[in-house]
Structures are given as structure tokens and as C-alpha cells.
Design a protein around this motif. Structure first.
Motif, PDB file in Angstrom:
ATOM      1  N   GLU A   5       0.839  -1.208   0.000  1.00  0.00           N
ATOM      2  CA  GLU A   5       0.000   0.000   0.000  1.00  0.00           C
ATOM      3  C   GLU A   5       0.867   1.250   0.000  1.00  0.00           C
ATOM      4  O   GLU A   5       0.592   2.221  -0.706  1.00  0.00           O
ATOM      5  CB  GLU A   5      -0.910   0.017   1.240  1.00  0.00           C
ATOM      6  CG  GLU A   5      -2.150  -0.846   1.112  1.00  0.00           C
ATOM      7  CD  GLU A   5      -3.052  -0.696   2.342  1.00  0.00           C
ATOM      8  OE1 GLU A   5      -3.249   0.446   2.804  1.00  0.00           O
ATOM      9  OE2 GLU A   5      -3.551  -1.729   2.812  1.00  0.00           O
ATOM     10  N   GLY A   6       1.931   1.207   0.809  1.00  0.00           N
ATOM     11  CA  GLY A   6       2.859   2.334   0.892  1.00  0.00           C
ATOM     12  C   GLY A   6       3.516   2.615  -0.439  1.00  0.00           C
ATOM     13  O   GLY A   6       3.638   3.767  -0.863  1.00  0.00           O
ATOM     14  N   LEU A   7       3.935   1.548  -1.146  1.00  0.00           N
ATOM     15  CA  LEU A   7       4.555   1.700  -2.461  1.00  0.00           C
ATOM     16  C   LEU A   7       3.570   2.306  -3.459  1.00  0.00           C
ATOM     17  O   LEU A   7       3.928   3.217  -4.220  1.00  0.00           O
ATOM     18  CB  LEU A   7       5.055   0.338  -2.961  1.00  0.00           C
ATOM     19  CG  LEU A   7       5.596   0.306  -4.398  1.00  0.00           C
ATOM     20  CD1 LEU A   7       6.798   1.246  -4.545  1.00  0.00           C
ATOM     21  CD2 LEU A   7       5.969  -1.118  -4.810  1.00  0.00           C
ATOM     22  N   ALA A  35      11.252   2.114  -0.158  1.00  0.00           N
ATOM     23  CA  ALA A  35      12.025   3.063  -0.962  1.00  0.00           C
ATOM     24  C   ALA A  35      12.752   2.345  -2.099  1.00  0.00           C
ATOM     25  O   ALA A  35      12.775   2.827  -3.240  1.00  0.00           O
ATOM     26  CB  ALA A  35      13.015   3.806  -0.081  1.00  0.00           C
ATOM     27  N   VAL A  36      13.342   1.183  -1.799  1.00  0.00           N
ATOM     28  CA  VAL A  36      14.044   0.413  -2.841  1.00  0.00           C
ATOM     29  C   VAL A  36      13.045  -0.068  -3.895  1.00  0.00           C
ATOM     30  O   VAL A  36      13.329  -0.058  -5.100  1.00  0.00           O
ATOM     31  CB  VAL A  36      14.810  -0.780  -2.220  1.00  0.00           C
ATOM     32  CG1 VAL A  36      15.438  -1.639  -3.315  1.00  0.00           C
ATOM     33  CG2 VAL A  36      15.891  -0.284  -1.255  1.00  0.00           C
ATOM     34  N   ALA A  63      23.755  -3.187   1.377  1.00  0.00           N
ATOM     35  CA  ALA A  63      23.460  -4.619   1.524  1.00  0.00           C
ATOM     36  C   ALA A  63      21.994  -4.905   1.209  1.00  0.00           C
ATOM     37  O   ALA A  63      21.678  -5.892   0.531  1.00  0.00           O
ATOM     38  CB  ALA A  63      23.800  -5.073   2.948  1.00  0.00           C
ATOM     39  N   GLU A  64      21.091  -4.042   1.698  1.00  0.00           N
ATOM     40  CA  GLU A  64      19.667  -4.273   1.474  1.00  0.00           C
ATOM     41  C   GLU A  64      19.296  -4.104   0.003  1.00  0.00           C
ATOM     42  O   GLU A  64      18.480  -4.863  -0.525  1.00  0.00           O
ATOM     43  CB  GLU A  64      18.840  -3.342   2.367  1.00  0.00           C
ATOM     44  CG  GLU A  64      18.940  -3.707   3.845  1.00  0.00           C
ATOM     45  CD  GLU A  64      17.843  -3.075   4.698  1.00  0.00           C
ATOM     46  OE1 GLU A  64      16.714  -2.928   4.211  1.00  0.00           O
ATOM     47  OE2 GLU A  64      18.136  -2.729   5.855  1.00  0.00           O
ATOM     48  N   GLY A  71      21.124  -7.730  -6.965  1.00  0.00           N
ATOM     49  CA  GLY A  71      22.259  -7.097  -7.640  1.00  0.00           C
ATOM     50  C   GLY A  71      21.903  -6.362  -8.921  1.00  0.00           C
ATOM     51  O   GLY A  71      22.796  -5.956  -9.673  1.00  0.00           O
ATOM     52  N   THR A  72      20.606  -6.190  -9.204  1.00  0.00           N
ATOM     53  CA  THR A  72      20.184  -5.505 -10.430  1.00  0.00           C
ATOM     54  C   THR A  72      20.657  -4.054 -10.450  1.00  0.00           C
ATOM     55  O   THR A  72      21.130  -3.554 -11.474  1.00  0.00           O
ATOM     56  CB  THR A  72      18.639  -5.527 -10.564  1.00  0.00           C
ATOM     57  OG1 THR A  72      18.202  -6.878 -10.568  1.00  0.00           O
ATOM     58  CG2 THR A  72      18.193  -4.848 -11.859  1.00  0.00           C
ATOM     59  N   LEU A  73      20.525  -3.371  -9.299  1.00  0.00           N
ATOM     60  CA  LEU A  73      20.903  -1.960  -9.222  1.00  0.00           C
ATOM     61  C   LEU A  73      22.401  -1.821  -8.991  1.00  0.00           C
ATOM     62  O   LEU A  73      22.962  -2.430  -8.081  1.00  0.00           O
ATOM     63  CB  LEU A  73      20.137  -1.260  -8.093  1.00  0.00           C
ATOM     64  CG  LEU A  73      18.620  -1.139  -8.268  1.00  0.00           C
ATOM     65  CD1 LEU A  73      17.987  -0.568  -7.003  1.00  0.00           C
ATOM     66  CD2 LEU A  73      18.282  -0.251  -9.465  1.00  0.00           C
ATOM     67  N   LYS A  74      23.030  -1.005  -9.822  1.00  0.00           N
ATOM     68  CA  LYS A  74      24.460  -0.750  -9.680  1.00  0.00           C
ATOM     69  C   LYS A  74      24.638   0.375  -8.662  1.00  0.00           C
ATOM     70  O   LYS A  74      24.188   1.501  -8.892  1.00  0.00           O
ATOM     71  CB  LYS A  74      25.038  -0.356 -11.043  1.00  0.00           C
ATOM     72  CG  LYS A  74      26.547  -0.417 -11.114  1.00  0.00           C
ATOM     73  CD  LYS A  74      27.029  -0.101 -12.521  1.00  0.00           C
ATOM     74  CE  LYS A  74      28.558  -0.092 -12.569  1.00  0.00           C
ATOM     75  NZ  LYS A  74      29.037   0.388 -13.880  1.00  0.00           N
ATOM     76  N   THR A  75      25.262   0.071  -7.528  1.00  0.00           N
ATOM     77  CA  THR A  75      25.352   1.051  -6.436  1.00  0.00           C
ATOM     78  C   THR A  75      26.782   1.545  -6.232  1.00  0.00           C
ATOM     79  O   THR A  75      27.756   0.853  -6.561  1.00  0.00           O
ATOM     80  CB  THR A  75      24.848   0.443  -5.119  1.00  0.00           C
ATOM     81  OG1 THR A  75      25.672  -0.690  -4.780  1.00  0.00           O
ATOM     82  CG2 THR A  75      23.404   0.002  -5.236  1.00  0.00           C
ATOM     83  N   PHE A  76      26.878   2.754  -5.670  1.00  0.00           N
ATOM     84  CA  PHE A  76      28.192   3.322  -5.350  1.00  0.00           C
ATOM     85  C   PHE A  76      28.094   4.127  -4.063  1.00  0.00           C
ATOM     86  O   PHE A  76      27.173   4.932  -3.901  1.00  0.00           O
ATOM     87  CB  PHE A  76      28.674   4.233  -6.483  1.00  0.00           C
ATOM     88  CG  PHE A  76      30.025   4.856  -6.227  1.00  0.00           C
ATOM     89  CD1 PHE A  76      31.173   4.085  -6.283  1.00  0.00           C
ATOM     90  CD2 PHE A  76      30.142   6.209  -5.915  1.00  0.00           C
ATOM     91  CE1 PHE A  76      32.424   4.653  -6.028  1.00  0.00           C
ATOM     92  CE2 PHE A  76      31.384   6.779  -5.659  1.00  0.00           C
ATOM     93  CZ  PHE A  76      32.532   6.001  -5.727  1.00  0.00           C
TER      94      PHE A  76
END
Length: 221
Positions: A5-7, A35-36, A63-64, A71-76
């Protein structure tokens, strides 16, 4: 079920004029996963998302994100102690889907841009690469970190450019109602984010006065 619901609510809020909002779920109810999920809802975006967090939560967020998205999102993680951070330009940062940094790091690079720093008895200014990017979405985790609007940390957040804005905090008010203004100001929710003139329809996001203590916009005292 309430996270779904929040999403749905967050996606709907991004269609409204203010293009974002404040998610005030209590601690432990999954603000991060919502949020993710929002980031994934319009993946891939043309510009990266910036997530601002207290220093202790940087690695937890990374980590989350990896866990929830396989691992779809490329993070930095943009941090002074990260060797890859030094010398990074806008084009380098745009290769990532999500950039995470602490409020302290943002305040530091904004201070160097606005006020400069001393080196060999001279004052040097250094442009902030983060403030040069127009992000797709900015998420302030533990958004009450900017509750005092006059701090350099709050001003560094106000100066960021983005299409969508979000505040995540279980305590949007801690001591007084004035703390809430800082979050409203970041979210640019008009007319509540603006300073309003008592003598004319003039409204401004920044309250700036000239030498005679008159508004630089309309000239009223």
C-alpha cells in the motif's frame, strides 16, 4: 500488505505537483524496502538516484539494495575514504543507478563549494560534483537529520537538483513544529515551503535581505 500500500501511495504521490512526499512509518516497519521498491518501479532511469543516510547506515543500505534487487541496481558509496571517489566526474557517477552518501560527506563538499578551504594561505573553492547532477530521485533516510534549516547540512540538501524528492523518518517532529519546516522546504511543497511577504504576493524559497533589511525580491521591509 501495508508495504505494498505504501509503495502504491508513493508512486501516486510522484504524479502530483510536488512529486514526492514524506514516508513516516515507525522504525522497523520497512521504510527502506518501500524506498528500494520505488526505485525499482521505474527502473532503469536515465539519471541516478541519490540516497542520503547517517554514516552508520551506509553499508546497511548497500546490503539491502543488493539483497532486495539480486544485484540488479548498480550502487556506489560516495565517501572521502573510498579511493574511487577521488577525481570522480559527473559522467562517472551517471554510470550508477544508486549513489549513497552520508549527510556529513554532502555537507563537507557543499562547504568547500560555497565557503572554500584554506590551502597555503589562500582560499580555494571546489565545485561539488553531486550538486552538478540533476538526479532522478533523492531519498533522505532519517530525514530529521536536516531538522534545523539553518545548518550547512540542511542547506546542502536544499541545493540539490532532482525530479522526485522523498523524506523517510519515523520522527518528523522531535521537539517543536519548526523542525517540520525543514522537511517541507526540502520537498518544495508550496506554498508552505516559501517565505511569504505580508505586503504583496511575493514568495521566495530563500529569505534574502539587502543592506536596508528589505526583501531582495520585492523591496518590502
Amino acid at each position: 500488505p501495508f508495504q505494498l500500500e505504501g509503495l502504491a501511495w508513493m508512486k501516486e504521490m510522484e504524479k502530483r505537483d510536488w512529486r514526492g512526499g514524506l514516508l513516516g512509518d515507525e522504525m522497523g516497519l520497512g521504510k527502506t524496502i518501500q524506498a528500494v521498491s520505488l526505485i525499482m518501479s521505474d527502473y532503469p532511469a536515465k539519471q541516478p538516484t541519490l540516497v542520503l543516510v547517517p554514516p552508520v547506515a551506509l553499508m546497511q543500505w548497500q546490503a539491502e539494495i543488493n539483497s532486495y534487487t539480486d544485484g540488479t541496481l548498480k550502487t556506489f558509496v560516495y565517501h572521502g575514504t573510498n579511493v574511487k571517489t577521488k577525481g570522480m566526474q559527473v559522467k562517472d557517477l551517471k554510470k550508477y543507478d544508486v549513489i549513497m552518501m552520508s549527510y556529513n560527506s554532502l555537507e563537507s563538499i557543499y562547504r568547500k563549494q560555497e565557503r572554500g578551504f584554506k590551502r597555503k594561505d589562500a582560499l580555494h573553492k571546489e565545485e561539488s560534483v553531486i550538486h552538478a547532477i540533476t538526479f532522478h530521485r533523492i531519498i533522505l533516510d532519517e530525514a530529521h537529520c536536516i531538522k534545523t534549516r539553518t545548518t550547512m547540512t540542511a542547506k546542502a540538501c536544499f541545493a540539490l537538483k532532482t525530479n522526485y524528492r522523498w523524506c523517510l523518518t519515523g520522527t518528523p517532529l522531535q521537539n517543536r513544529i519548526g523542525e517540520f519546516f525543514s522537511l517541507i522546504r526540502f520537498l518544495n511543497i508550496t506554498p508552505f515551503a516559501s517565505y511569504l511577504c505580508k505586503q504583496c504576493p511575493c514568495s521566495r524559497l530563500e529569505w534574502t535581505l539587502d543592506e536596508d533589511h528589505r526583501c531582495t525580491g520585492c523591496g518590502h521591509g
